[in-house]
Design a protein around this motif. Sequence first.
Motif, PDB file in Angstrom:
ATOM      1  N   HIS A  90      37.663  43.261  41.980  1.00 23.03           N
ATOM      2  CA  HIS A  90      37.126  41.927  42.278  1.00 23.03           C
ATOM      3  C   HIS A  90      35.642  41.922  42.620  1.00 23.03           C
ATOM      4  O   HIS A  90      35.000  40.875  42.593  1.00 23.03           O
ATOM      5  CB  HIS A  90      37.941  41.252  43.382  1.00 23.03           C
ATOM      6  N   GLN A 104      38.654  30.232  43.960  1.00 26.34           N
ATOM      7  CA  GLN A 104      39.242  31.578  43.893  1.00 26.34           C
ATOM      8  C   GLN A 104      40.769  31.453  43.995  1.00 26.34           C
ATOM      9  O   GLN A 104      41.279  30.705  44.836  1.00 26.34           O
ATOM     10  CB  GLN A 104      38.718  32.409  45.071  1.00 26.34           C
ATOM     11  N   ASP A 159      38.886  38.060  50.804  1.00 24.70           N
ATOM     12  CA  ASP A 159      37.717  38.773  50.244  1.00 24.70           C
ATOM     13  C   ASP A 159      36.416  38.361  50.924  1.00 24.70           C
ATOM     14  O   ASP A 159      35.388  38.204  50.260  1.00 24.70           O
ATOM     15  CB  ASP A 159      37.632  38.561  48.716  1.00 24.70           C
ATOM     16  N   ASP A 192      43.799  33.992  44.778  1.00 26.58           N
ATOM     17  CA  ASP A 192      43.841  35.352  45.311  1.00 26.58           C
ATOM     18  C   ASP A 192      44.835  35.403  46.463  1.00 26.58           C
ATOM     19  O   ASP A 192      45.048  34.402  47.152  1.00 26.58           O
ATOM     20  CB  ASP A 192      42.432  35.719  45.833  1.00 26.58           C
ATOM     21  N   ASP A 218      42.030  36.402  40.829  1.00 25.79           N
ATOM     22  CA  ASP A 218      42.528  37.752  41.116  1.00 25.79           C
ATOM     23  C   ASP A 218      44.021  37.748  40.810  1.00 25.79           C
ATOM     24  O   ASP A 218      44.776  36.952  41.380  1.00 25.79           O
ATOM     25  CB  ASP A 218      42.257  38.061  42.596  1.00 25.79           C
TER      26      ASP A 218
HETATM   27 MN   LIG Z   1      40.449  39.619  45.327  1.00 27.71          MN
END
Ligand SMILES: [Mn+2]
Length: 298
Positions: free
Chosen positions: A112, A132, A138, A134, A221
């Motif tokens: 990532h 995002q 992050d 995920d 992700d």
């Molecule tokens: Mn990620």
Amino acid sequence: MKKEICTDLDRLEADVAVLGVPYDMGIQYRSGTNQGPECIRAGSKLTAFTNDDGVYDPDRDEMFLDSRWRIVDCGDADIVHGDLEQSFRNIEESVRKIVARGAIPVVMGGDHSITIPVVRALDSLGPVCVVQIDAHLDWCDERAGQKLGQGSPMRRLSEMKHVDGMAQVGIRGLGSSMKSDFEAARAYGSVIISARDVKKKGIDYALSQIPPAERYYITYDIDGTDPALVTGTGTPSAGGLDYYEINDLLYGITKKGEVVGFDLVEVAPQYDPSGYTGIFAARMMIEFMGYILKSKER
Ligand SMILES: [Mn+2]
């Protein structure tokens, strides 16, 4: 998808340019995402069987990705093994060339962290809201002094002037982010929509929470997906979103604003002996490209 190949980006003529980034120097747990692009390319062959002009979507009774749209495989960005910063510069340069040629960059990771140089390269496009998908936030500032690892991309993006607005969908799990990371993300203004919230309230709720914007960049992700569905990733997290939830989210974002690019990261095929993760990832990418171009047709 058996699409044409162009590795000389200065001569690129395309509506959508697919770039592989076989990079896993940002991994902090199980490695292997450097094999992601190859695995997704192999998975994409499954959708290239028919002689139709484009792909027929029986859910919407529409053709997607017909021949008016040029989708080109640009090969892989140059990765210099052991040299993180030079690799990032090469990734950024490739994406800059794609944007300069007027094509939509679609990037296959890689871990990532590669979203950092990819989004750096979008600064000429004006303010971009980042969504995002995920399991993990992050937002880690650094791990052992490393600020460019797979746990930090969203914090690095929040520091870029052309990133304006952020939503993080599918977040869950234990251990990868500290309470203070969540507090910092909220203080920045990021909208955090947990996987549990999506399960309880639905995708229309999630879409309504994503900040309105003219332009969106999506970073997906694969571990945002339920690992019971796709196991081929380094940091699987129990729970998560299913195919329909993520697919409907991607479709819905193309109705909110212009999607200027996206990436799909963290596919690590060695954790999936069935090979399904690459097929799943390819299908998601192909459908999302279809939704983006369909919104341009409209
Ligand atoms: Mn990620």
